[in-house]
Design a protein around this motif. Sequence first.
Motif, PDB file in Angstrom:
ATOM      1  N   LEU A  49       0.937  -1.090  -0.006  1.00 27.36           N
ATOM      2  CA  LEU A  49       0.104  -0.156  -0.043  1.00 27.36           C
ATOM      3  C   LEU A  49       0.968   1.339  -0.067  1.00 27.36           C
ATOM      4  O   LEU A  49       0.472   2.375  -0.857  1.00 27.36           O
ATOM      5  CB  LEU A  49      -0.991   0.110   1.293  1.00 27.36           C
ATOM      6  N   LEU A  50       1.776   1.249   0.844  1.00 23.23           N
ATOM      7  CA  LEU A  50       2.639   2.397   0.869  1.00 23.23           C
ATOM      8  C   LEU A  50       3.771   2.589  -0.441  1.00 23.23           C
ATOM      9  O   LEU A  50       3.582   3.758  -0.890  1.00 23.23           O
ATOM     10  CB  LEU A  50       3.754   2.508   1.952  1.00 23.23           C
ATOM     11  N   ASP A  51       4.014   1.539  -0.946  1.00 22.45           N
ATOM     12  CA  ASP A  51       4.762   1.613  -2.195  1.00 22.45           C
ATOM     13  C   ASP A  51       3.703   2.081  -3.177  1.00 22.45           C
ATOM     14  O   ASP A  51       4.115   3.076  -4.285  1.00 22.45           O
ATOM     15  CB  ASP A  51       5.313   0.127  -2.710  1.00 22.45           C
ATOM     16  N   TRP A  52       2.643   1.475  -3.391  1.00 17.63           N
ATOM     17  CA  TRP A  52       1.576   2.011  -4.475  1.00 17.63           C
ATOM     18  C   TRP A  52       1.262   3.621  -4.292  1.00 17.63           C
ATOM     19  O   TRP A  52       1.432   4.351  -5.313  1.00 17.63           O
ATOM     20  CB  TRP A  52       0.176   1.438  -4.215  1.00 17.63           C
ATOM     21  N   MET A  53       1.204   4.096  -2.851  1.00 21.82           N
ATOM     22  CA  MET A  53       0.894   5.531  -2.832  1.00 21.82           C
ATOM     23  C   MET A  53       1.963   6.304  -3.143  1.00 21.82           C
ATOM     24  O   MET A  53       1.756   7.392  -3.720  1.00 21.82           O
ATOM     25  CB  MET A  53       0.443   5.812  -1.054  1.00 21.82           C
ATOM     26  N   ARG A  54       3.067   5.931  -2.999  1.00 21.42           N
ATOM     27  CA  ARG A  54       4.449   6.636  -3.295  1.00 21.42           C
ATOM     28  C   ARG A  54       4.422   6.649  -4.629  1.00 21.42           C
ATOM     29  O   ARG A  54       4.939   7.775  -5.043  1.00 21.42           O
ATOM     30  CB  ARG A  54       5.720   5.892  -2.675  1.00 21.42           C
ATOM     31  N   SER A  55       4.238   5.681  -5.281  1.00 18.31           N
ATOM     32  CA  SER A  55       4.400   5.672  -6.796  1.00 18.31           C
ATOM     33  C   SER A  55       3.354   6.604  -7.559  1.00 18.31           C
ATOM     34  O   SER A  55       3.517   7.134  -8.424  1.00 18.31           O
ATOM     35  CB  SER A  55       3.963   4.048  -7.651  1.00 18.31           C
ATOM     36  N   GLN A  56       2.097   6.762  -6.715  1.00 16.74           N
ATOM     37  CA  GLN A  56       1.088   7.750  -7.367  1.00 16.74           C
ATOM     38  C   GLN A  56       1.430   9.152  -7.348  1.00 16.74           C
ATOM     39  O   GLN A  56       1.353  10.029  -7.960  1.00 16.74           O
ATOM     40  CB  GLN A  56      -0.238   7.553  -6.622  1.00 16.74           C
ATOM     41  N   TRP A  57       2.115   9.300  -6.069  1.00 14.58           N
ATOM     42  CA  TRP A  57       2.583  10.712  -5.680  1.00 14.58           C
ATOM     43  C   TRP A  57       3.889  11.047  -6.867  1.00 14.58           C
ATOM     44  O   TRP A  57       3.798  11.959  -7.482  1.00 14.58           O
ATOM     45  CB  TRP A  57       3.359  10.890  -4.426  1.00 14.58           C
ATOM     46  N   LEU A  58       4.735  10.015  -7.086  1.00 17.07           N
ATOM     47  CA  LEU A  58       5.986  10.280  -7.961  1.00 17.07           C
ATOM     48  C   LEU A  58       5.198  10.337  -9.594  1.00 17.07           C
ATOM     49  O   LEU A  58       5.742  11.451 -10.296  1.00 17.07           O
ATOM     50  CB  LEU A  58       6.702   9.010  -8.114  1.00 17.07           C
ATOM     51  N   GLU A  59       4.250   9.556  -9.653  1.00 18.17           N
ATOM     52  CA  GLU A  59       3.518   9.880 -11.140  1.00 18.17           C
ATOM     53  C   GLU A  59       3.116  11.349 -11.294  1.00 18.17           C
ATOM     54  O   GLU A  59       3.059  11.916 -12.363  1.00 18.17           O
ATOM     55  CB  GLU A  59       2.458   8.886 -11.195  1.00 18.17           C
ATOM     56  N   SER A  60       2.628  11.579 -10.181  1.00 23.28           N
ATOM     57  CA  SER A  60       2.017  13.220 -10.164  1.00 23.28           C
ATOM     58  C   SER A  60       3.005  14.409 -10.310  1.00 23.28           C
ATOM     59  O   SER A  60       2.861  15.236 -10.821  1.00 23.28           O
ATOM     60  CB  SER A  60       1.111  13.519  -9.042  1.00 23.28           C
ATOM     61  N   LYS A  61       4.319  14.042 -10.079  1.00 21.53           N
ATOM     62  CA  LYS A  61       5.218  15.066 -10.033  1.00 21.53           C
ATOM     63  C   LYS A  61       6.147  14.750 -11.446  1.00 21.53           C
ATOM     64  O   LYS A  61       7.038  15.660 -11.586  1.00 21.53           O
ATOM     65  CB  LYS A  61       6.381  14.578  -8.951  1.00 21.53           C
ATOM     66  N   ARG A  62       5.706  13.905 -12.408  1.00 16.89           N
ATOM     67  CA  ARG A  62       6.643  13.575 -13.466  1.00 16.89           C
ATOM     68  C   ARG A  62       6.270  14.867 -14.517  1.00 16.89           C
ATOM     69  O   ARG A  62       5.148  15.296 -14.520  1.00 16.89           O
ATOM     70  CB  ARG A  62       6.243  12.500 -14.104  1.00 16.89           C
ATOM     71  N   PRO A  63       7.489  15.670 -14.965  1.00 17.41           N
ATOM     72  CA  PRO A  63       7.199  16.555 -15.803  1.00 17.41           C
ATOM     73  C   PRO A  63       6.418  16.063 -16.971  1.00 17.41           C
ATOM     74  O   PRO A  63       6.647  15.151 -17.687  1.00 17.41           O
ATOM     75  CB  PRO A  63       8.510  17.089 -16.015  1.00 17.41           C
ATOM     76  N   ALA A  64       5.884  17.143 -17.813  1.00 16.96           N
ATOM     77  CA  ALA A  64       4.820  16.831 -18.882  1.00 16.96           C
ATOM     78  C   ALA A  64       5.632  17.735 -20.029  1.00 16.96           C
ATOM     79  O   ALA A  64       6.021  18.874 -19.896  1.00 16.96           O
ATOM     80  CB  ALA A  64       3.688  17.147 -18.646  1.00 16.96           C
TER      81      ALA A  64
END
Length: 72
Positions: A49-64
């Motif tokens: 769960l923690l790994d998944w939440m962190r991955s969601q946060w990292l995905e939101s920080k990815r530059p477009a």
Amino acid sequence: MTSMTHDAREITGGVDTHGLTHHTAVIDSIGRHLADREFPATVRGYRDLLDWMRSQWLESKRPALAPNTWAG
């Protein structure tokens, strides 16, 4: 020349805890559903769960990439 925008989304994550499972969800700053998952209420499930939440946060920080640009 490379041009990138950094439009990181603000996200919020929450967890609905139960005896055998925990259901987690991520929403954006205006409440739109972005993702959700269910995990077992076990040591491994908590880690996942923690790994998944962190991955969601990292995905939101990815530059477009800005339109009509390239990265290289």
